[in-house]
Design an enzyme around this catalytic site. Structure first.
Site, mmCIF file in Angstrom:
data_model
loop_
_atom_site.group_PDB
_atom_site.id
_atom_site.type_symbol
_atom_site.label_atom_id
_atom_site.label_comp_id
_atom_site.label_asym_id
_atom_site.label_seq_id
_atom_site.Cartn_x
_atom_site.Cartn_y
_atom_site.Cartn_z
ATOM 1 N N GLY A 63 -11.859 0.442 -11.789
ATOM 2 C CA GLY A 63 -11.126 1.324 -10.886
ATOM 3 C C GLY A 63 -9.625 1.090 -10.922
ATOM 4 O O GLY A 63 -9.097 0.300 -11.716
ATOM 5 N N GLY A 64 -8.945 1.798 -10.016
ATOM 6 C CA GLY A 64 -7.486 1.727 -9.956
ATOM 7 C C GLY A 64 -6.991 0.319 -9.667
ATOM 8 O O GLY A 64 -5.985 -0.121 -10.225
ATOM 9 N N ILE A 65 -7.662 -0.389 -8.785
ATOM 10 C CA ILE A 65 -7.324 -1.800 -8.538
ATOM 11 C C ILE A 65 -7.970 -2.673 -9.601
ATOM 12 O O ILE A 65 -7.364 -3.605 -10.141
ATOM 13 C CB ILE A 65 -7.826 -2.246 -7.145
ATOM 14 C CG1 ILE A 65 -7.127 -1.461 -6.045
ATOM 15 C CG2 ILE A 65 -7.624 -3.745 -6.952
ATOM 16 C CD1 ILE A 65 -7.777 -1.626 -4.663
ATOM 17 N N ARG A 110 -8.685 4.801 7.045
ATOM 18 C CA ARG A 110 -9.565 3.903 6.278
ATOM 19 C C ARG A 110 -10.996 4.021 6.781
ATOM 20 O O ARG A 110 -11.950 3.925 6.016
ATOM 21 C CB ARG A 110 -9.067 2.463 6.368
ATOM 22 C CG ARG A 110 -7.742 2.239 5.634
ATOM 23 C CD ARG A 110 -7.287 0.803 5.821
ATOM 24 N NE ARG A 110 -5.995 0.512 5.196
ATOM 25 C CZ ARG A 110 -4.811 0.791 5.742
ATOM 26 N NH1 ARG A 110 -4.741 1.400 6.916
ATOM 27 N NH2 ARG A 110 -3.695 0.479 5.122
ATOM 28 N N ILE A 163 -12.202 -6.598 -0.755
ATOM 29 C CA ILE A 163 -11.034 -5.696 -0.722
ATOM 30 C C ILE A 163 -11.417 -4.309 -0.216
ATOM 31 O O ILE A 163 -10.619 -3.609 0.413
ATOM 32 C CB ILE A 163 -10.430 -5.588 -2.147
ATOM 33 C CG1 ILE A 163 -9.895 -6.947 -2.615
ATOM 34 C CG2 ILE A 163 -9.332 -4.525 -2.204
ATOM 35 C CD1 ILE A 163 -9.510 -6.998 -4.086
ATOM 36 N N ASN A 222 -12.308 -0.947 1.495
ATOM 37 C CA ASN A 222 -12.030 -0.471 2.855
ATOM 38 C C ASN A 222 -13.205 0.246 3.482
ATOM 39 O O ASN A 222 -14.050 0.777 2.759
ATOM 40 C CB ASN A 222 -10.828 0.485 2.798
ATOM 41 C CG ASN A 222 -9.516 -0.248 3.020
ATOM 42 O OD1 ASN A 222 -9.422 -1.149 3.845
ATOM 43 N ND2 ASN A 222 -8.503 0.153 2.263
ATOM 44 N N ASP A 244 -0.833 -6.768 3.078
ATOM 45 C CA ASP A 244 -0.011 -6.620 4.283
ATOM 46 C C ASP A 244 1.108 -7.668 4.302
ATOM 47 O O ASP A 244 2.240 -7.381 4.695
ATOM 48 C CB ASP A 244 -0.887 -6.757 5.543
ATOM 49 C CG ASP A 244 -1.984 -5.700 5.568
ATOM 50 O OD1 ASP A 244 -1.687 -4.540 5.250
ATOM 51 O OD2 ASP A 244 -3.142 -6.044 5.879
ATOM 52 N N ARG A 283 3.662 -6.748 1.561
ATOM 53 C CA ARG A 283 4.551 -5.667 2.040
ATOM 54 C C ARG A 283 5.538 -6.205 3.082
ATOM 55 O O ARG A 283 6.727 -5.887 3.050
ATOM 56 C CB ARG A 283 3.711 -4.556 2.679
ATOM 57 C CG ARG A 283 3.006 -3.698 1.661
ATOM 58 C CD ARG A 283 2.164 -2.628 2.358
ATOM 59 N NE ARG A 283 1.531 -1.769 1.384
ATOM 60 C CZ ARG A 283 0.284 -1.316 1.464
ATOM 61 N NH1 ARG A 283 -0.473 -1.642 2.497
ATOM 62 N NH2 ARG A 283 -0.194 -0.544 0.535
ATOM 63 N N HIS A 319 -6.924 -5.034 9.005
ATOM 64 C CA HIS A 319 -6.264 -4.298 7.921
ATOM 65 C C HIS A 319 -6.432 -2.789 8.115
ATOM 66 O O HIS A 319 -7.106 -2.117 7.338
ATOM 67 C CB HIS A 319 -6.828 -4.737 6.555
ATOM 68 C CG HIS A 319 -6.206 -3.969 5.421
ATOM 69 N ND1 HIS A 319 -4.883 -4.107 5.057
ATOM 70 C CD2 HIS A 319 -6.712 -3.028 4.591
ATOM 71 C CE1 HIS A 319 -4.605 -3.297 4.061
ATOM 72 N NE2 HIS A 319 -5.697 -2.621 3.750
#
Ligand code: NAD
Ligand code: LMR
Length: 434
Positions: free
Chosen positions: A132-134, A208, A238, A240, A271, A274, A298
């Site tokens: 996947g994207g991650i 989410r 990870i 969601n 988090d 960021r 989260h």
């Protein structure tokens, strides 16, 4: 975090490449061999010329490839440069197998055998949702981690391509790919750390929690696999909504009789990543020099940055506090909207997951003083799960650190966070027990 770039090969002794199996062939052969991997002594004699069929028939080429693999396992044997081996290499190259992928119906890995196949001593790590994207950039980053000896990539789609791609990186970890539910157990058997980014991402306008219906079932199935195949592994979750998926995982493990709260860690590192970035922008310093504890959970208001506890100690105006808190709480939505329907944060998340995974591995190796924020089973508040700083050790979250002194703004934020968290936790628990 220590994620060195791949080591250059250029200074190796200048043996002509045609005189020895390529590095990847040696490595692939090592992990492809299964039970045969230890039978390195008796390489059957090769014919002086490859049979013509080896150049044309896949079966013959496969046989040649297999013999090459056996030979390459004993790559430092005296006859490794023999003409027959060189010819077999050519034949195998013309019609290669897909050595990194698990064959369907192949026996599950045994924990002991798995480590023996690694390129170097280290930990066995599985990524579930690796295509996947991650999953893709995370697979790359974990392949770069020197503490990883075996990297298992599992997904329900596209793992052959991702595995072939990542396996060509000249770092120590041996990469193996697993595709579809029938290979989940083989992907998980013997793993020390399981990282789970499997599941749907948000689109603009979604919360989410809107992902719950799809992702709850995915997380349950994957955690049932963990309970069956590597109950002692540390799990980094990870997918969601993390506020609910971690309680789901805990209930699955309880039902299986394998639950150890120290080993189940919800990944909230993004988090913190960021928060460090945005605070550093306001302070005009390097984000690497900033550390902001982010507690709670989260999602939205459950993401509670403790700006009063920033290191190095810093003071902010009320306006800065409101701006920073709002931006940190909505960082995910900022990315979802910017991607305009093409998913949510993937690259920064892979970075964050690799950072957290590396912290777990260093702690598992025995390194002391590793403290990261994570969403875990907790008694810091009246809620059964809460994100705070945790001290990581060999067994996972060895110590849950207290919140520390909060200012009035943070105390108000904490109450709002707990209200929403409580509902998300109950929803996760109810999902498994309905
Ligand atoms: P994606 O759609 O790009 O990739 C998800 C992958 O999961 C896909 O390859 C898909 O095939 C795979 N998958 C689906 N069902 C599976 C199953 N049963 N077994 C194994 N793999 C399965 O999504 P993405 O952008 O990589 O995001 C993945 C998840 O991570 C989402 O739920 C997203 O919301 C979440 N996420 C969490 C954080 C965090 O901070 N914790 C940050 C970003 C994204
Ligand atoms: C994030 O914080 O980026 C992730 O939780 C993905 C999302 O949906 O925002």
């Amino acid at each position: 975090m220590s994620l060195p770039l791949p080591r250059s090969d250029r200074r190796r002794r200048p043996t002509p490449r045609s005189h020895r199996p390529p590095d990847n062939a040696r490595r692939n052969a090592t992990f492809q061999g299964g039970k045969d991997a230890r039978r390195v002594g008796n390489i059957p004699p090769f014919p002086s010329k490859p049979p013509a069929s080896a150049r044309q028939s896949p079966a013959a080429a496969a046989a040649a490839h297999s013999r090459l693999a056996s030979a390459a396992r004993g790559a430092m044997q005296p006859d490794a440069n023999s003409p027959s081996l060189r010819l077999a290499r050519v034949a195998a190259h013309l019609n290669p197998q897909r050595p990194q992928m698990e064959e369907e119906g192949a026996p599950a890995l045994r924990p002991a055998a798995c480590r023996a196949k690694g390129g170097a001593p280290g930990f066995k790590v599985a990524i579930l949702g690796a295509a996947g994207g991650i999953g893709q950039p995370l697979s790359m980053l974990m392949k770069m981690n020197p503490l990883v000896s075996v990297l298992h990539l599992y997904d329900v789609v596209n793992t052959p391509g991702v595995t072939a791609d990542v396996s060509h990186m000249d770092t120590g970890a041996v990469v193996r790919g697993f595709l579809g539910a029938q290979q989940l157990d083989a992907a998980l058997t013997g793993m020390d750390l399981v990282i789970i980014p499997a599941g749907l991402p948000r689109k603009p306008g979604m919360t989410r929690d809107d992902l719950f219906n799809k992702n709850a079932g995915i997380v349950r199935i994957l955690c049932e696999g963990v309970a069956r195949c590597c109950p002692d592994a540390i799990v980094n979750l990870i997918s969601n909504p993390v506020n609910s998926t971690v309680p789901i995982a805990a209930e699955v493990f309880k039902k299986a009789g394998t639950y150890n709260p120290k080993r189940l860690l919800g990944v909230t590192t993004l988090d913190v990543v960021r928060a460090n970035t945005f605070v550093a922008e306001v302070l005009g310093v390097n984000p690497r020099d900033v550390n902001v504890p982010v507690v709670g959970g989260h999602a939205g208001v459950t993401i509670l940055p403790l700006l009063s506890q920033v290191t190095p100690p810093s003071s902010f105006t009320q306006e800065e506090i409101k701006y920073l808190t709002n931006r940190i709480q909505n960082g995910g939505t900022e990315v979802v909207e910017a991607k305009a329907g093409a998913g949510s944060a993937t690259l920064s998340m892979a970075f964050a997951a690799a950072k957290f995974g590396d912290a777990c591995l260093r702690a598992m190796r025995g390194e002391g003083g590793i403290v990261e924020c994570s969403y875990v089973a907790s008694q810091v508040t009246e809620l059964p799960f809460f994100a705070t700083k945790v001290r990581l050790g060999r067994g996972g979250a060895e110590e849950i650190l207290l919140l520390g002194p909060l200012n009035e703004f943070e105390r108000v934020g904490l109450e709002a966070a707990k209200k929403e968290l409580s509902e998300s936790i109950q929803k996760g628990i109810a999902f498994v027990n309905k």
